[in-house]
Enzyme design. Structure first.
Site, short mmCIF file in Angstrom:
data_model
loop_
_atom_site.label_atom_id
_atom_site.label_comp_id
_atom_site.label_asym_id
_atom_site.label_seq_id
_atom_site.Cartn_x
_atom_site.Cartn_y
_atom_site.Cartn_z
N ASP A 54 57.53 64.70 139.20
CA ASP A 54 57.79 65.24 137.87
C ASP A 54 59.26 65.07 137.48
OD1 ASP A 54 55.16 65.93 137.62
OD2 ASP A 54 55.44 68.00 138.27
N SER A 99 43.95 67.58 128.78
CA SER A 99 44.81 68.29 129.73
C SER A 99 45.37 69.50 129.01
CB SER A 99 45.93 67.38 130.22
OG SER A 99 46.73 67.02 129.13
N LYS A 138 44.59 78.39 138.21
CA LYS A 138 44.71 76.95 138.01
C LYS A 138 44.53 76.30 139.38
CE LYS A 138 47.28 73.31 135.74
NZ LYS A 138 47.12 72.29 136.76
N ARG A 159 38.03 62.60 135.86
CA ARG A 159 38.67 62.64 134.56
C ARG A 159 39.18 61.26 134.13
NH1 ARG A 159 44.20 64.49 133.58
NH2 ARG A 159 44.46 64.89 131.37
N GLU A 207 36.60 72.13 138.69
CA GLU A 207 37.53 71.55 139.64
C GLU A 207 36.87 71.41 141.01
OE1 GLU A 207 40.45 70.97 138.16
OE2 GLU A 207 42.00 70.80 139.71
S1 IVH Z 1 40.83 74.04 131.42
C1 IVH Z 1 41.02 71.96 127.50
N1 IVH Z 1 40.97 75.63 133.48
O1 IVH Z 1 44.30 71.52 135.18
C2 IVH Z 1 41.34 72.58 128.78
N2 IVH Z 1 41.80 73.42 133.74
O2 IVH Z 1 45.61 69.76 132.58
C3 IVH Z 1 40.72 71.87 129.90
N3 IVH Z 1 42.64 72.94 135.99
O3 IVH Z 1 43.37 68.51 135.61
C4 IVH Z 1 41.11 72.33 131.22
N4 IVH Z 1 42.21 74.92 136.85
O4 IVH Z 1 41.41 70.00 136.22
C5 IVH Z 1 41.24 74.40 133.01
N5 IVH Z 1 40.98 77.18 135.21
C6 IVH Z 1 41.25 75.95 134.75
C7 IVH Z 1 41.82 74.94 135.57
C8 IVH Z 1 42.10 73.69 135.01
C9 IVH Z 1 42.68 73.71 137.10
C10 IVH Z 1 43.14 71.55 135.94
C11 IVH Z 1 42.22 70.58 135.28
C12 IVH Z 1 43.15 69.54 134.72
C13 IVH Z 1 44.42 70.28 134.55
C14 IVH Z 1 44.63 70.55 133.07
#
Ligand code: IVH
Length: 739
Positions: A54, A99, A138, A159, A207
């Site tokens: 990053d 994302s 997350k 994805r 996930e």
């Molecule tokens: S929601 C429109 N919820 O984080 C929103 N994402 O940039 C769609 N991720 O690679 C994603 N935990 O795989 C969502 N509780 C969670 C999540 C989650 C992990 C990951 C997802 C993606 C990244 C989002």
């Protein structure tokens, strides 16, 4: 790394550099980012922590923002997500996999910022009620879209770049937690007016991840394979990486051996309500329905009202993060009401209704400055890597243990190497691995001035392979590694000043006799200055000797003298624990004191009359190794001398008879158990007898008081009868126990 595009360039840019320098820098950064993205996405073997990637990414972003002419279409900043691997068919997502915007402020303010943005976008006034959110974990795995048609899993896709992913259905089918077929939910189990039937088309987003224990077990297996000489096997850097490797395994049989798990957190394409699909009001409701259809939904999902509850959630999860059985790198906040989500919509490809709020990274890069060998209280030699200070997992880390010689060699950590340091929670910082391509590890705070890449430094900058010294680095006594042990030990005993220092600190600690104020620095001074050679020397310290030490005020010297005086009134368990007998911790010291009542019953007036190994074995929880260690300790003349001198210096403690034991109804009685009892298990019967003060022996002799015989009792019963030892059945034994 998947979230890199969410980082906003904030770094200052040094505009004084020549254009050609900047162009070279941009090129070097791109080459590096391409290399690391390839390692991460295609090889599933990242060489650097995400935080470092990053930083490089932001550095490039900052340069490109300041010099737009240098932006090229193939720059990593112009592209999101992974590359589709040869070998998997591409899948175009019916609804793109987006994302989330990442809030990089790891303070609670991150939640406040998000709430403020949402309220502004919804046109809410300060007096309007708080917005309802759902807070989630997350997960640190990889995003997956599961497509069900008429309740049957027909496709699983990664994805990819958000538009096109990879078809990994075969591998995903091996995950036990993912339902292959969905059942309609029986009516009555949900609220009124809600669709319970599984829609014709249902895409569940979530996930795929690997639990930490599964990851450890997998790596242990991998190490065995490597040791057995199997070709092409490797260990994995972290659970996410292992999960990504498993999902994108071309051989589903291998994927099946990699234990994966899944959490659902959202939806993709779903049959519209007008065509009989479900009508959800809220995100929370949607998650509950997914759960009732058989998808794993994390137990930590929580409804929150307003910023204050989001902050509380962020803090609570942050504090308990290390107790979760899987890795997370933050939490996610989502506006709960779906109509508000629609109203908020998207900015570029990120929803305005969700944000990821990260925690401080648990992995960072740094360099190895030296590898020291430390000597512990029991003489154990431990290699410790001295590191360029690095902020990781919330603290500045300068040391990381390498545990032992085998471990140091397995990781092949050498002086000059760039390494990944991990610190999770209260766990001791550890070196995850060496980075073969050196990257300048200092945090990005402007333009890097040195080279951004290069190989591992060549000798002499890179040190030789680590070898444990064969002599103690402190006292030069021989260091030996016993057969079957992983550790080397200094054989110098209390001759070794390192062991002496540790022994003194152990004795003086709060859980032992407690000498307040006697810390590491003071002990170093006392031992190095030759003022204190043995424990009793402590009690011979006078004010003058203490006050004469470097940086010792009169007042502090007085305090130490007082603390020493106070420590003389102690208890037998504290004293025994403080002696530092190998394998004797606090619990064993207490058990010994309780069993024997007085010190002389353990150490004897002379070595010959000390408690025997057999007598020590009678103490609850004392096994053969501990008994042997205690016995050996009190056979050593210098140990006996130390104890005598401490007593002569005035250390005292209340002594008693081993009263509580003798008061027990069966104290002094020896039992032998044989056969199977009608209600009690063998261990249970033994525990009951021991709790009543009896000793349970393995064989019958004239000294046996009772033999308790159950069904199919064998030769022990015969022997009891032959010797005239009374025999009991279970009922008689229980009667005896009742007194
Ligand atoms: S929601 C429109 N919820 O984080 C929103 N994402 O940039 C769609 N991720 O690679 C994603 N935990 O795989 C969502 N509780 C969670 C999540 C989650 C992990 C990951 C997802 C993606 C990244 C989002």
């Amino acid at each position: 790394m998947a979230d890199s595009k969410a980082f906003r360039p904030k770094a200052p840019v040094d505009r004084s550099l020549f254009a050609s320098d900047i162009e070279a820098k941009v090129k070097a950064l791109r080459a590096q980012l391409h290399h690391h993205a390839h390692c991460y996405h295609t090889l599933d073997a990242p060489e650097i922590p995400d935080a470092e990637y990053d930083r490089l990414f932001r550095e490039l972003q900052a340069l490109e923002a300041a010099h737009p002419a240098l932006v090229t279409p193939d720059s990593p900043t112009q592209r999101v997500g992974g590359k589709v691997l040869d070998g998997f068919s591409p899948v175009r997502h019916a609804v793109p996999m987006l994302s989330i915007n990442t809030e990089t402020d790891t303070e609670p303010a991150g939640a406040q910022n998000f709430d403020a943005r949402v309220r502004r976008a919804l046109g809410l006034a300060e007096t309007d009620p708080p917005v309802g959110y759902v807070a989630e974990l997350k997960f640190d795995g990889l995003a997956m879209s599961l497509r069900y048609e008429h309740g049957v899993l027909v496709q699983a896709a990664t994805r990819g770049d958000g538009e096109v992913g990879e078809d990994v259905t075969q591998n995903i089918r091996t995950i036990g937690q993912i339902p292959l077929r969905l059942q309609d939910v029986p009516s009555g189990s949900r609220g009124p007016g809600e669709t319970l039937a599984v829609p014709a088309v249902l895409e569940v987003r979530g996930e795929v991840y690997m639990r930490r224990d599964d990851f450890e077990a997998l790596n242990a297996r991998q190490r065995e394979r490597i040791a057995a000489g199997e070709k092409g096997e490797k260990t994995f850097v972290n659970p996410r990486n292992a999960a990504a490797g498993a999902v994108r395994q071309l051989d589903p049989a291998i994927a099946a051996q990699r234990p994966l798990s899944f959490f659902a957190y959202g939806l993709g394409e779903v049959t519209p309500a007008a065509q009989g699909g479900p009508r959800f009001e809220t995100h929370y409701d949607l998650l509950q329905t997914l759960k009732s259809w058989g998808f794993p939904v994390a137990a930590q999902v929580q409804r929150c009202l307003g910023a204050s509850e989001l902050i509380a959630y962020y803090q609570h999860i942050g504090a308990t993060r290390d107790q979760l059985p899987f890795d997370i790198d933050g939490v996610v906040y989502k506006v709960d009401r779906l109509d508000l989500q629609r109203q908020l919509g998207f900015v570029t490809r990120e929803p305005r209704w969700a944000v990821a709020h990260k925690y401080p990274a648990q992995e960072q890069l740094t360099t190895v400055l030296a590898i020291d060998v430390q000597v512990g209280r029991t003489g154990k030699l431990t290699p410790v890597a001295k590191l360029a200070p690095v902020f990781v997992g919330g603290v500045t880390v300068t040391n990381a243990t390498l545990h032992n010689e085998d471990e140091a060699r397995r990781k092949d950590v050498r002086v000059g190497d760039t390494v990944v340091v991990r610190r999770a929670g209260d766990v001791i910082p550890e070196i995850v691995g060496v980075v073969p391509t050196a990257v300048r590890p200092e945090p990005f705070d402007g333009l890097r001035t040195g080279p951004v890449g290069g190989l591992r430094p060549p000798p002499p900058e890179r040190g030789p392979q680590f070898t444990m010294p064969r002599i103690c680095p402190v006292c030069s006594s021989a260091a030996v590694r016993e057969e079957g042990e992983v550790d080397y030990r200094c054989t110098g005993g209390l001759f070794c000043s390192a062991q002496r220092k540790q022994a003194i600190l152990h004795f003086a600690q709060r859980r032992a006799v407690e000498v307040e104020g006697l810390g590491e620095k003071l002990v170093d001074q006392l031992v190095d200055g030759g003022v204190v050679k043995t424990l009793p020397d402590l009690y011979r310290l006078g004010l003058t000797a203490l006050a004469g030490l470097d940086r010792m005020a009169d007042k502090s010297a007085q305090n130490i003298v007082q603390a020493l005086q106070k420590s003389k009134q102690t208890t037998l368990p504290r004293f025994l624990f403080g002696l530092g007998i190998r394998h004797v911790g606090e619990a064993t010291a207490k058990a010994l004191a309780q069993h024997f009542g007085k010190l002389d019953a353990i150490m004897g007036e002379t070595a010959e009359s000390a408690a025997t190994v057999a007598q020590l074995l009678e103490v609850a929880d004392v096994g053969p190794i501990v008994a042997e260690s205690i016995h050996t300790f009190f056979q050593q003349p210098h140990n006996r001398e130390v104890v005598e001198q401490l007593r002569a210096c005035g250390l005292t403690w209340p002594e008693g008879e081993p009263a509580p034991r003798e008061a027990l109804p069966l104290a002094g009685k020896t039992f032998v158990l044989t056969g199977t009892f009608p209600t009690l298990g063998r261990e249970e019967a033994k525990a009951l007898l021991e709790a009543a003060g009896a000793k349970v022996a393995g064989s019958v002799s004239k000294k046996t008081d009772y033999v308790v015989a159950g069904a199919e009792a064998g030769s022990k019963l015969d022997k009891a009868i032959a010797l005239g030892v009374p025999t009991l059945d279970e009922a008689a034994m229980l009667a005896l126990l009742r007194g």
